[in-house]
Motif scaffolding. Structure first.
Motif, mmCIF file in Angstrom:
data_model
loop_
_atom_site.group_PDB
_atom_site.id
_atom_site.type_symbol
_atom_site.label_atom_id
_atom_site.label_comp_id
_atom_site.label_asym_id
_atom_site.label_seq_id
_atom_site.Cartn_x
_atom_site.Cartn_y
_atom_site.Cartn_z
ATOM 1 N N ASN A 108 0.861 -1.179 0.000
ATOM 2 C CA ASN A 108 0.000 0.000 0.000
ATOM 3 C C ASN A 108 0.903 1.236 0.000
ATOM 4 N N LEU A 109 0.767 2.055 -1.005
ATOM 5 C CA LEU A 109 1.589 3.248 -1.153
ATOM 6 C C LEU A 109 1.545 4.145 0.090
ATOM 7 N N HIS A 110 0.377 4.294 0.674
ATOM 8 C CA HIS A 110 0.205 5.201 1.803
ATOM 9 C C HIS A 110 0.627 4.606 3.142
ATOM 10 N N ALA A 111 1.044 3.341 3.147
ATOM 11 C CA ALA A 111 1.456 2.686 4.392
ATOM 12 C C ALA A 111 2.955 2.793 4.637
ATOM 13 N N ILE A 112 3.709 3.270 3.658
ATOM 14 C CA ILE A 112 5.167 3.317 3.764
ATOM 15 C C ILE A 112 5.606 4.605 4.451
ATOM 16 N N THR A 113 6.419 4.447 5.501
ATOM 17 C CA THR A 113 6.980 5.634 6.162
ATOM 18 C C THR A 113 8.477 5.766 5.913
ATOM 19 N N ASN A 114 9.140 4.652 5.582
ATOM 20 C CA ASN A 114 10.571 4.711 5.309
ATOM 21 C C ASN A 114 11.004 3.500 4.494
ATOM 22 N N ILE A 115 12.020 3.720 3.659
ATOM 23 C CA ILE A 115 12.618 2.642 2.865
ATOM 24 C C ILE A 115 14.122 2.790 2.974
ATOM 25 N N LYS A 116 14.798 1.681 3.316
ATOM 26 C CA LYS A 116 16.254 1.749 3.336
ATOM 27 C C LYS A 116 16.836 0.470 2.749
ATOM 28 N N GLU A 117 17.940 0.646 2.040
ATOM 29 C CA GLU A 117 18.631 -0.470 1.410
ATOM 30 C C GLU A 117 19.698 -0.977 2.371
ATOM 31 N N VAL A 118 19.710 -2.298 2.567
ATOM 32 C CA VAL A 118 20.715 -2.928 3.416
ATOM 33 C C VAL A 118 21.286 -4.109 2.638
ATOM 34 N N GLY A 119 22.421 -3.882 2.003
ATOM 35 C CA GLY A 119 23.023 -4.926 1.169
ATOM 36 C C GLY A 119 22.126 -5.251 -0.009
ATOM 37 N N GLU A 120 21.768 -6.506 -0.126
ATOM 38 C CA GLU A 120 20.920 -6.980 -1.234
ATOM 39 C C GLU A 120 19.428 -6.855 -0.924
ATOM 40 N N GLU A 121 19.096 -6.435 0.281
ATOM 41 C CA GLU A 121 17.702 -6.385 0.705
ATOM 42 C C GLU A 121 17.241 -4.949 0.930
ATOM 43 N N THR A 122 15.944 -4.818 1.044
ATOM 44 C CA THR A 122 15.339 -3.517 1.327
ATOM 45 C C THR A 122 14.473 -3.664 2.564
ATOM 46 N N ILE A 123 14.592 -2.715 3.470
ATOM 47 C CA ILE A 123 13.752 -2.721 4.661
ATOM 48 C C ILE A 123 12.726 -1.607 4.519
ATOM 49 N N VAL A 124 11.471 -1.998 4.536
ATOM 50 C CA VAL A 124 10.358 -1.060 4.420
ATOM 51 C C VAL A 124 9.727 -0.916 5.798
ATOM 52 N N THR A 125 9.597 0.313 6.250
ATOM 53 C CA THR A 125 8.918 0.575 7.515
ATOM 54 C C THR A 125 7.493 0.995 7.190
ATOM 55 N N LEU A 126 6.551 0.294 7.787
ATOM 56 C CA LEU A 126 5.135 0.585 7.575
ATOM 57 C C LEU A 126 4.649 1.577 8.619
ATOM 58 N N SER A 127 3.519 2.188 8.361
ATOM 59 C CA SER A 127 2.993 3.220 9.254
ATOM 60 C C SER A 127 2.610 2.686 10.626
ATOM 61 N N ILE A 128 2.617 1.378 10.795
ATOM 62 C CA ILE A 128 2.341 0.774 12.097
ATOM 63 C C ILE A 128 3.653 0.463 12.826
ATOM 64 N N SER A 129 4.749 1.105 12.358
ATOM 65 C CA SER A 129 6.092 0.958 12.940
ATOM 66 C C SER A 129 6.635 -0.472 12.840
ATOM 67 N N THR A 130 6.184 -1.217 11.872
ATOM 68 C CA THR A 130 6.690 -2.552 11.608
ATOM 69 C C THR A 130 7.646 -2.498 10.449
ATOM 70 N N GLU A 131 8.809 -3.133 10.592
ATOM 71 C CA GLU A 131 9.768 -3.213 9.499
ATOM 72 C C GLU A 131 9.639 -4.560 8.815
ATOM 73 N N VAL A 132 9.605 -4.523 7.488
ATOM 74 C CA VAL A 132 9.497 -5.725 6.681
ATOM 75 C C VAL A 132 10.694 -5.761 5.752
ATOM 76 N N THR A 133 11.430 -6.874 5.769
ATOM 77 C CA THR A 133 12.584 -7.033 4.889
ATOM 78 C C THR A 133 12.122 -7.677 3.596
ATOM 79 N N LEU A 134 12.457 -7.022 2.487
ATOM 80 C CA LEU A 134 12.038 -7.491 1.165
ATOM 81 C C LEU A 134 13.263 -7.732 0.294
ATOM 82 N N PRO A 135 13.138 -8.630 -0.684
ATOM 83 C CA PRO A 135 14.253 -8.920 -1.580
ATOM 84 C C PRO A 135 14.564 -7.750 -2.501
#
Length: 135
Positions: A108-135
């Protein structure tokens, strides 16, 4: 947000839906739904939830894809789609891979509060303060 997802027999995307992520278990694709209420597990693919939501709102997945192509142009891939509006707020989701890929995650476009790249992965922070690691 709860740690262990609970199973639901059906699910319709709304503005409280933040992410739909595939999860393979016993050679079957399930969906982990990150929602305002916590993690929810659905016993089918993320695309099935997207298609069901479209039908619930009187359209089809093909129709909303066509609308996105009209807006963004035919030469684009992995276009964001407007699934519905929830009390006037648009519910815009975009796929990380091909929408038909078993590895595709919808965000959901409006649920993203932060995106950061960590090596080969991306960590997306959702508006509920949950971080999800994505490929």
């Amino acid at each position: 947000m709860t740690n262990e997802p609970f199973f639901v027999p059906s699910y319709i995307v709304s503005s409280t839906t933040f992410l739909l992520r595939p999860h393979i278990s016993h050679d079957k694709i399930h969906t982990i739904i990150y929602d305002k209420q916590g993690k929810i597990m659905f016993a089918d693919k993320p695309l099935k939830i997207i298609r069901s939501t479209c039908r619930m709102h009187g359209t089809t997945f093909t129709a909303i894809q066509r609308k996105a192509k009209l807006f963004f142009g035919n030469a684009r891939h992995k276009l964001p789609i407007l699934l519905t509006t929830d009390y006037g707020n648009p519910c815009i989701f975009f796929p990380l891979f091909s929408p038909h890929s078993p590895n595709n995650t919808w965000i959901n476009l409006h649920a993203i509060t932060n995106i950061k790249e960590v090596g080969e992965e991306t960590i997306v922070t959702l508006s509920i303060s949950t971080e999800v690691t994505l490929p």
